[in-house]
Enzyme design. Structure first.
Site, PDB file in Angstrom:
ATOM      1  CG  HIS A   1     -50.587  41.211   8.002  1.00  0.00           C
ATOM      2  ND1 HIS A   1     -49.425  40.506   7.958  1.00  0.00           N
ATOM      3  CD2 HIS A   1     -51.551  40.350   8.400  1.00  0.00           C
ATOM      4  CE1 HIS A   1     -49.665  39.253   8.297  1.00  0.00           C
ATOM      5  NE2 HIS A   1     -50.946  39.133   8.571  1.00  0.00           N
TER       6      HIS A   1
ATOM      7  CG  ASP B   1     -47.060  43.054   7.537  1.00  0.00           C
ATOM      8  OD1 ASP B   1     -47.071  43.019   8.779  1.00  0.00           O
ATOM      9  OD2 ASP B   1     -47.458  42.118   6.815  1.00  0.00           O
TER      10      ASP B   1
ATOM     11  CG  MET C   1     -52.820  37.465  -0.297  1.00  0.00           C
ATOM     12  SD  MET C   1     -52.028  37.924   1.267  1.00  0.00           S
ATOM     13  CE  MET C   1     -51.273  36.371   1.760  1.00  0.00           C
TER      14      MET C   1
ATOM     15  CD  GLU D   1     -53.329  31.583   7.133  1.00  0.00           C
ATOM     16  OE1 GLU D   1     -53.255  32.608   6.421  1.00  0.00           O
ATOM     17  OE2 GLU D   1     -52.387  31.180   7.848  1.00  0.00           O
TER      18      GLU D   1
ATOM     19  CE  LYS E   1     -51.410  29.866  14.395  1.00  0.00           C
ATOM     20  NZ  LYS E   1     -50.623  31.102  14.238  1.00  0.00           N
TER      21      LYS E   1
ATOM     22  CD  GLU F   1     -49.350  28.668   7.996  1.00  0.00           C
ATOM     23  OE1 GLU F   1     -49.806  29.781   7.698  1.00  0.00           O
ATOM     24  OE2 GLU F   1     -48.603  28.450   8.972  1.00  0.00           O
TER      25      GLU F   1
ATOM     26  CG  HIS G   1     -51.921  27.274  10.283  1.00  0.00           C
ATOM     27  ND1 HIS G   1     -52.525  28.445   9.924  1.00  0.00           N
ATOM     28  CD2 HIS G   1     -50.737  27.622  10.852  1.00  0.00           C
ATOM     29  CE1 HIS G   1     -51.742  29.471  10.248  1.00  0.00           C
ATOM     30  NE2 HIS G   1     -50.652  28.987  10.801  1.00  0.00           N
TER      31      HIS G   1
ATOM     32  CG  ASP H   1     -50.228  31.031   4.065  1.00  0.00           C
ATOM     33  OD1 ASP H   1     -50.208  31.638   2.975  1.00  0.00           O
ATOM     34  OD2 ASP H   1     -50.652  31.533   5.114  1.00  0.00           O
TER      35      ASP H   1
ATOM     36  CG  ASP I   1     -47.893  29.248  13.778  1.00  0.00           C
ATOM     37  OD1 ASP I   1     -47.670  28.437  12.874  1.00  0.00           O
ATOM     38  OD2 ASP I   1     -48.269  30.416  13.580  1.00  0.00           O
TER      39      ASP I   1
ATOM     40  CG  ASP J   1     -45.320  30.338  10.746  1.00  0.00           C
ATOM     41  OD1 ASP J   1     -46.144  29.470  10.397  1.00  0.00           O
ATOM     42  OD2 ASP J   1     -45.651  31.408  11.278  1.00  0.00           O
TER      43      ASP J   1
ATOM     44  CG  ASP K   1     -47.434  32.535   6.751  1.00  0.00           C
ATOM     45  OD1 ASP K   1     -46.585  33.333   7.181  1.00  0.00           O
ATOM     46  OD2 ASP K   1     -48.542  32.357   7.299  1.00  0.00           O
TER      47      ASP K   1
HETATM   48  C1  GLT Z   1     -49.496  35.157  10.921  1.00  0.00           C
HETATM   49  C2  GLT Z   1     -50.180  33.847  10.856  1.00  0.00           C
HETATM   50  C3  GLT Z   1     -50.173  33.375   9.470  1.00  0.00           C
HETATM   51  C4  GLT Z   1     -51.078  34.150   8.588  1.00  0.00           C
HETATM   52  C5  GLT Z   1     -50.622  35.528   8.402  1.00  0.00           C
HETATM   53  C6  GLT Z   1     -51.652  36.274   7.601  1.00  0.00           C
HETATM   54  S1  GLT Z   1     -50.167  36.317   9.838  1.00  0.00           S
HETATM   55  O1  GLT Z   1     -48.147  35.011  10.631  1.00  0.00           O
HETATM   56  O2  GLT Z   1     -49.544  32.922  11.732  1.00  0.00           O
HETATM   57  O3  GLT Z   1     -50.423  32.021   9.362  1.00  0.00           O
HETATM   58  O4  GLT Z   1     -51.052  33.573   7.317  1.00  0.00           O
HETATM   59  O5  GLT Z   1     -52.560  36.973   8.379  1.00  0.00           O
HETATM   60 MN    MN Z   2     -50.386  31.570   7.251  1.00  0.00          MN
HETATM   61 MN    MN Z   3     -48.313  29.435  10.734  1.00  0.00          MN
END
Ligand code: GLT
Ligand code: MN
Ligand code: MN
Length: 391
Positions: A59, A62, A93, A186, A188, A222, A225, A250, A260, A262, A292
């Site tokens: 980002h 970042d 990216m 993306e 979510k 993702e 997600h 992702d 979430d 991750d 991700d």
């Molecule tokens: C954040 C989000 C991710 C996205 C990122 C990109 S930021 O961590 O939860 O799923 O991919 O903006």
């Molecule tokens: Mn993501």
């Molecule tokens: Mn996520």
């Protein structure tokens, strides 16, 4: 089974990438503070080089702090570029952070305040400049807070219209600057807001058709997600692929119904991770394999390396399993059995008046069709055996 040495070693050709925000994640959550010290972006690149990753994504903030001067920004970019060269890591990216700062507390592109929407857009344009300067060809849009806690605050049709205008603007800017970005949207379902306007990949795939320059837009599904929404990620990938819209993805993991998380790729639901990898390899997806995800909060930076290596290793193991799955005699035998229910009549494949007339007249043996064996239990167990190394 003979394995060539280094079969599970990441190589550049595998296109494994990580975000600065992933390996650089410091373990803060709503109930606890940072547990790892901040790692400067150049050091994150060194870490990624060390573990064998191919790419680093970011980002805007970042890499460049939100209040950096132009001089500071340029120094940071120059140093980061050198770090990428030194460690043989590319930038495939870039994306924008339009969710962290309090100014975005009511969203970015759909905010009710036109000044916030304009600021969000300015931030995106600068993030696009930054990404392009470092070679990024994909621009991910995860808008973060474009959603609501209560629908009383905004007409959803108005939100959709504002979002469309913002995306149209981004594409025009990219074209005007000659950046050649492909935008990967993306989805979510929730978090950080109660409901996000574009909750699943399927929603985005429908929405993309309403954009001016729709061929520049695709999706960034993702795993986590889709699982948060109780959905099957492989199906989302297939829908995106079929539409020619799988621009990025992702990879990570997630327990259904949870926040979430991750998690490291394949750490929770190995079987769904297997089908994700199998799908990508079967269709010949050529894009980034972006993780991700972030390490457990209990880890230090050695553990972060374990985490990053684990994501890539699991991917490669599952890739090999997918190859074996396709060679497995018993699995293939069952696939043949379930796939050949007699000759497929042409009248059921494509419409013509004559075909429809023939189809309407045909007498089906419903009872026999309903009795045909579908040994999916055995097929799934063979898959499990293969995944567990018990075949
Ligand atoms: C954040 C989000 C991710 C996205 C990122 C990109 S930021 O961590 O939860 O799923 O991919 O903006
Ligand atoms: Mn993501
Ligand atoms: Mn996520």
């Amino acid at each position: 089974m003979t394995k060539s040495p280094g079969l599970y070693e990441p190589k550049k050709e595998h296109k494994f990438s990580f975000g600065l925000w992933t390996v650089g994640n410091r373990g803060r959550d709503p109930f606890g503070d940072f547990v790892r010290e901040a790692l400067p972006p150049d050091d994150i690149v060194a870490l990624l080089g060390e573990v064998g990753a191919w790419g680093v994504n970011f980002h805007d903030n970042d890499l460049v702090p939100i209040d950096a001067t132009v001089g500071e920004r340029n120094r940071i970019v120059a140093s980061f570029r050198k770090a990428c060269e030194r460690h043989h890591v590319v930038v495939p990216m870039a994306t924008v952070n339009a969710f962290f700062d309090p100014v975005f507390r009511d969203g970015a592109y759909t905010s009710n305040d036109p000044a916030v929407r304009a600021y969000a857009l300015q931030k995106v344009l600068r993030a696009m400049d930054l990404g392009a300067e470092l070679g990024a060809k994909i621009f991910v849009v995860w808008s973060g807070r474009d959603g609501v806690e209560t629908d009383a605050c905004r007409d959803p049709l108005e939100a959709i219209k504002r979002y469309r205008e913002a995306l149209n603007y981004m594409a025009r800017y990219s074209a005007d600057r000659g950046y050649g970005y492909k935008f990967a949207l993306e989805a979510k379902p929730n978090e950080p807001r109660a409901n996000i306007y574009f909750p699943t990949t399927g929603h985005y795939l429908a929405f993309i058709n309403t954009l001016d320059d729709h061929e520049r837009f695709g999706v960034n599904p993702e795993v986590a997600h889709e699982h948060m929404a109780g959905l099957n990620c492989t199906h989302a990938l297939a829908l995106a692929w079929d539409a020619g819209k799988l621009f990025h993805l992702d990879l990570n993991d997630q327990m259904a119904g949870c926040y979430d998380q991750d998690f490291r790729f394949g750490s929770y639901n190995l079987k769904s991770a297997f089908f994700v990898v199998k799908f990508l390899e079967d269709v010949g997806y050529q894009g980034s394999r972006h993780f991700d995800a972030h390490a457990y909060r209990t880890e230090d930076y050695e553990g972060v390396k374990d985490f990053a290596r684990g994501c890539m290793r699991t991917y490669l193991i599952l890739k090999e399993k997918a190859r074996l799955w396709k060679q497995d005699k018993q699995i293939q035998q069952i696939l043949r059995e379930i796939g050949t229910p007699g000759a497929v009549s042409p009248e059921a494949r494509s419409f013509s008046r004559a075909h429809a007339a023939k189809l309407l007249q045909h007498a089906f043996d419903r009872g026999a069709l309903a009795k045909k064996r579908l040994p999916y239990e055995r097929l799934d167990q063979l898959t499990v055996d293969l995944l567990l190394g018990a075949h």
